[in-house]
Enzyme design. Structure first.
Site, PDB file in Angstrom:
ATOM      1  N   LYS A   1       1.272   4.403  -3.707  1.00  0.00           N
ATOM      2  CA  LYS A   1       0.841   5.897  -3.025  1.00  0.00           C
ATOM      3  C   LYS A   1       2.201   6.297  -3.107  1.00  0.00           C
ATOM      4  O   LYS A   1       2.185   7.641  -3.328  1.00  0.00           O
ATOM      5  CB  LYS A   1       0.496   5.279  -1.244  1.00  0.00           C
ATOM      6  CG  LYS A   1      -1.023   5.347  -1.274  1.00  0.00           C
ATOM      7  CD  LYS A   1      -1.670   5.852  -2.153  1.00  0.00           C
ATOM      8  CE  LYS A   1      -3.414   5.358  -2.248  1.00  0.00           C
ATOM      9  NZ  LYS A   1      -4.628   5.910  -2.758  1.00  0.00           N
TER      10      LYS A   1
ATOM     11  N   TYR B   1       0.436  -1.475   0.036  1.00  0.00           N
ATOM     12  CA  TYR B   1       0.034   0.395  -0.288  1.00  0.00           C
ATOM     13  C   TYR B   1       0.835   1.009  -0.115  1.00  0.00           C
ATOM     14  O   TYR B   1       0.608   2.298  -0.970  1.00  0.00           O
ATOM     15  CB  TYR B   1      -0.578   0.235   1.081  1.00  0.00           C
ATOM     16  CG  TYR B   1      -1.894   1.972   0.924  1.00  0.00           C
ATOM     17  CD1 TYR B   1      -2.539   1.308   0.831  1.00  0.00           C
ATOM     18  CD2 TYR B   1      -1.308   1.727   1.847  1.00  0.00           C
ATOM     19  CE1 TYR B   1      -3.587   2.396   0.340  1.00  0.00           C
ATOM     20  CE2 TYR B   1      -2.167   3.593   1.836  1.00  0.00           C
ATOM     21  CZ  TYR B   1      -3.302   3.699   1.456  1.00  0.00           C
ATOM     22  OH  TYR B   1      -3.921   4.621   1.047  1.00  0.00           O
TER      23      TYR B   1
END
Length: 231
Positions: free
Chosen positions: A160, A156
């Site tokens: 990002k 994750y």
């Protein structure tokens, strides 16, 4: 009238962003992968629903054609759709897991943004807002005073971080379009089991700010509700 298209807008941050921009006078087009939930969300807001799966070329092309036929222009594109990594230890994460996360959080943004470029360039003041995260910031995730430093989420966070860099590079490549990234912060949503201390409205502050910038607004920035984020 400002026409705004929001991906993943049927719930949480996307839905609240849609509500706030509708209240600010935008014509909101709500994109969502699940037709039933998407239509229900659009009906609740008085917005128009367009089916969109950011991982599917044909779905994105159909969505662009739909918006071209109905609105003819997109002034603001909010790339909000995103996924978390699978809930398992880092040593169990696979290449397939990584591909699935990046397909939505990074490649999906490339796919959608590229497809919507003609409609954005039909606007007098085109704006793109990518919903990133402080979890993708080296500075934030290494700051012991920030809650983001207490989590380990390799896929994750990497996705990002890649999204924020993609944002800054698009801003350099496209001087005719304002492209910025927003960090919602640790917000109580379905994404984290409603564990965040911020309300969903607070979590959309930076998104709404960047979606409503004027012709002299910034580009290539990464902002949260307090200002520019170090990353």
């Amino acid at each position: 009238m400002t026409t705004t298209f929001i991906t993943g807008a049927n719930r949480s941050l996307g839905f609240e962003t849609a509500r706030r921009l509708r209240d600010a006078g935008h014509t909101v087009v709500l994109g969502a992968r699940d037709p039933e939930r998407g239509r229900a969300a659009a009906d609740a807001l008085g917005a128009r629903f367009v089916h969109l799966d950011v991982t599917d070329d044909a779905s994105v092309a159909a969505a662009v054609a739909d918006v071209a036929a109905h609105e003819g222009v997109v002034d603001v594109l909010v790339n909000n759709a995103g996924v978390n990594q699978p809930p398992k230890p880092a040593d169990e994460l696979t290449a397939a897991d990584a591909a699935a996360v990046f397909d939505v959080n990074v490649i999906g943004v490339v796919r959608v943004t590229r497809a919507f470029l003609p409609l954005l360039r039909a606007s007098a003041n085109p704006v793109v807002v990518n919903v990133s995260s402080g979890m993708g910031s080296f500075a934030v995730t290494h700051d012991p005073d920030r809650v983001e430093s207490t989590f380990a989420a390799p896929l994750y966070t990497a996705s990002k971080s890649a999204l924020t860099m993609l944002t800054t590079q698009y801003a350099k490549a496209w001087p005719d379009i304002k492209v910025n990234a927003a960090d919602p912060g640790y917000t109580a949503t379905d994404f984290n089991g409603h564990s965040g201390p911020q309300t969903v409205t607070e979590g959309t502050d930076a998104v709404v700010e960047l979606a409503t910038i004027g012709a002299q607004g910034p580009t290539g920035q990464f902002r949260d509700r307090h200002g520019v984020v170090a990353w």
